[in-house]
Design a protein around this motif. Structure first.
Motif, short mmCIF file in Angstrom:
data_model
loop_
_atom_site.label_atom_id
_atom_site.label_comp_id
_atom_site.label_asym_id
_atom_site.label_seq_id
_atom_site.Cartn_x
_atom_site.Cartn_y
_atom_site.Cartn_z
N UNK A 256 42.20 -9.38 63.84
CA UNK A 256 42.48 -8.66 62.59
C UNK A 256 41.31 -8.70 61.62
N UNK A 257 40.13 -9.11 62.11
CA UNK A 257 38.96 -9.25 61.22
C UNK A 257 38.18 -7.93 61.22
N UNK A 258 38.65 -6.97 60.47
CA UNK A 258 37.98 -5.66 60.42
C UNK A 258 36.60 -5.73 59.78
N UNK A 259 36.34 -6.79 59.02
CA UNK A 259 35.06 -6.91 58.34
C UNK A 259 33.97 -7.43 59.26
N UNK A 260 34.32 -7.91 60.45
CA UNK A 260 33.32 -8.42 61.39
C UNK A 260 32.91 -7.27 62.31
N UNK A 261 31.73 -6.75 62.08
CA UNK A 261 31.28 -5.58 62.82
C UNK A 261 29.87 -5.72 63.36
N UNK A 262 29.17 -6.77 63.03
CA UNK A 262 27.78 -6.93 63.47
C UNK A 262 27.60 -8.32 64.07
N UNK A 263 26.54 -8.52 64.87
CA UNK A 263 26.27 -9.86 65.42
C UNK A 263 26.12 -10.93 64.32
N UNK A 264 25.48 -10.57 63.21
CA UNK A 264 25.31 -11.55 62.14
C UNK A 264 26.66 -11.95 61.54
N UNK A 265 27.51 -10.97 61.30
CA UNK A 265 28.84 -11.26 60.76
C UNK A 265 29.66 -12.08 61.77
N UNK A 266 29.48 -11.77 63.05
CA UNK A 266 30.18 -12.52 64.08
C UNK A 266 29.78 -13.99 64.05
N UNK A 267 28.47 -14.25 64.00
CA UNK A 267 28.02 -15.64 64.03
C UNK A 267 28.49 -16.39 62.79
N UNK A 268 28.49 -15.73 61.65
CA UNK A 268 28.96 -16.38 60.41
C UNK A 268 30.43 -16.75 60.54
N UNK A 269 31.24 -15.85 61.08
CA UNK A 269 32.66 -16.12 61.21
C UNK A 269 32.93 -17.19 62.27
N UNK A 270 32.15 -17.17 63.37
CA UNK A 270 32.32 -18.18 64.41
C UNK A 270 31.99 -19.56 63.86
N UNK A 271 30.90 -19.68 63.10
CA UNK A 271 30.56 -20.97 62.50
C UNK A 271 31.67 -21.45 61.57
N UNK A 272 32.20 -20.54 60.79
CA UNK A 272 33.29 -20.89 59.87
C UNK A 272 34.49 -21.43 60.63
#
Length: 465
Positions: A256-272
């Motif tokens: 449901x994370x519509x705001x995750x659309x790029x590799x950078x956003x993905x890595x930030x969310x994964x770290x979180x």
């Protein structure tokens, strides 16, 4: 010998490793009469590069519950393996002291599993008049025509198919010919050739280029060959693969994370998410393991610039955290590290002169030489088809029938697997699947990814007949 008139098939699959075998399985399960031909130089189908290993120490890097070849049954390998063990097929499995679903089977045994599923599909297909024939040869050239595809083999035969599929699998850098004389592969020992390693002095100093899962296999091979000397690993980023554990389930935070659309956003969310897991006393691998099902979508919607940033800055860490070592192999690696026999140097490889390597250590401006008694190239997979010194990739590129995929990772295709030619036109009769589509979907090599692609492509091929 098959005569010229009968060298026609509905589908010609080029490559009989896991990718080609699973596609044949899916085609045979369709209730249609069709002739399938699989072009594969190895004596057996279903093994390919990855599952031809015969040493029990060369295991899958995923447990049985993660490695089903049936997209509709995640427990398929677990169920097959349970019967195989009960019949006495793998007595050494008791050494892992794990439930069958959590076992890491040898790759050679996994090859038997793929072969049995093919045999069953052949039997099912026979009821509808469907066949899958293994032609033991290597495809060296291909041409497309209005009504068919023409494939030339190294034995002089020419086969014709209404459709053809490039299921060529992986091209390991260790087995990809390098044109430069005296290159890294000149005189290097194959990472999986235990017999050749038995010819080394037991105390030989071995130099290994690359620190990924191929390196882990090389260390296992050396150990099984009786090697007891020092091993030095050269890796640009100085990262070991993490061991694969069996973490608890974690919510699919990307669903449901519509705001995750790029590799950078993905890595930030994964770290979180990993930080949150650790704070709760949960293994960080739990949230990371939920990411795989979203990789193709995230990669395909990223821009070219974002993909380049990911490959340049994130890829080494992604590989070491995501493509993890099986516990039995990791236990060996950790023991050798503790004993001081296995060491890692963060350095870039520059050239090889026999078993002497010229390297530049990270943070230093001058080069140094390392002298070894033996050299192993464990630098992984060669995905750039322009660098693969094999007849078929060279001919396909020369004829303009394919073009390099994004970032020169494999070749380019549309969402249905139809390849794009040098002008970007979609082929009518030529398709690809598995590792050749690495640039399209990023994760296009794992068993579950290949199995899902095989099922989708079989449906596509059927619809175009």
């Amino acid at each position: 010998m098959t005569d010229v008139v009968s060298r026609h098939a509905d589908v010609v699959i080029i490559g009989g490793g896991l990718s080609g075998t699973l596609l044949a399985v899916q085609l045979l399960r369709q209730s249609h009469a069709r002739r399938i031909v699989i072009i594969e130089p190895r004596p057996e189908l279903g093994r390919g590069e990855a599952y031809s290993a015969t040493e029990l120490g060369h295991t899958l890097n995923g447990n049985a519950a993660r490695m089903s070849v049936d997209p509709g049954n995640a427990d398929d390998l677990t169920e097959w393996l349970t019967r195989f063990i009960d019949d006495g097929g793998w007595p050494q499995s008791a050494e892992q002291s794990l439930p069958v679903a959590e076992l890491f089977p040898p790759r050679g045994i996994f090859g038997l599993y793929a072969q049995q599923r093919l045999a069953e599909a052949r039997a099912a297909g026979a009821r509808y008049g469907a066949t899958a024939e293994h032609v033991r040869a290597q495809a060296i050239d291909l041409q497309t025509h209005a009504e068919q595809v023409e494939i030339t083999l190294d034995n002089g035969q020419v086969w014709y198919g209404r459709q053809a599929v490039l299921a060529t699998g992986m091209f390991p850098a260790a087995r990809t010919a390098l044109k430069a004389p005296g290159g890294l592969n000149a005189g290097a020992v194959d990472p999986w050739d235990v017999q050749a390693m038995r010819g080394l002095d037991r105390q030989a100093r071995v130099l290994i280029i690359g620190s990924g899962l191929t390196m882990v296999d090389a260390v296992v091979s050396l150990d099984q060959a009786g090697h007891r000397g020092p091993i030095t690993v050269i890796s640009r980023h100085g990262l070991w693969p993490h061991v694969r554990r069996q973490p608890p389930s974690w919510p699919d935070f990307l669903a449901a994370a519509d705001n995750v659309r790029s590799p950078r956003q993905l890595m930030a969310e994964v770290r979180k998410q990993c930080r949150q897991a650790l704070q709760q006393g949960v293994d960080w691998q739990a949230p990371l393991d939920t990411v795989r099902v979203h990789i193709a979508r995230l990669w395909s919607q990223a821009s070219e610039r974002q993909k380049r940033q990911f490959v340049r800055h994130v890829r080494p860490w992604w590989e070491s955290h995501h493509h993890r070592s099986p516990p039995p192999s990791d236990a060996l690696v950790q023991r050798l590290i503790r004993e001081g026999r296995l060491t890692l140097q963060a350095a870039s490889y520059q050239r090889a002169d026999g078993t002497t390597l010229t390297i530049r250590r990270r943070g230093e401006s001058t080069s140094v030489q390392l002298q070894g008694d033996a050299l192993i190239n464990s630098s992984g997979i060669e995905y750039d088809w322009r660098r693969v010194d094999k007849p078929l990739p060279r001919q396909l590129l020369a004829r303009g029938l394919i073009r390099p995929g994004p970032l020169a990772l494999g070749i380019e295709a549309d969402v249905d697997g139809a390849v794009l030619d040098a002008q970007g036109l979609v082929a009518e009769r030529l398709f690809a699947m598995g590792p050749p589509l690495r640039g399209m979907w990023w994760e296009s090599t794992a068993v579950t990814d290949v199995a899902a692609q095989a099922k989708r492509l079989a449906t596509t091929l059927l619809s175009r007949c």
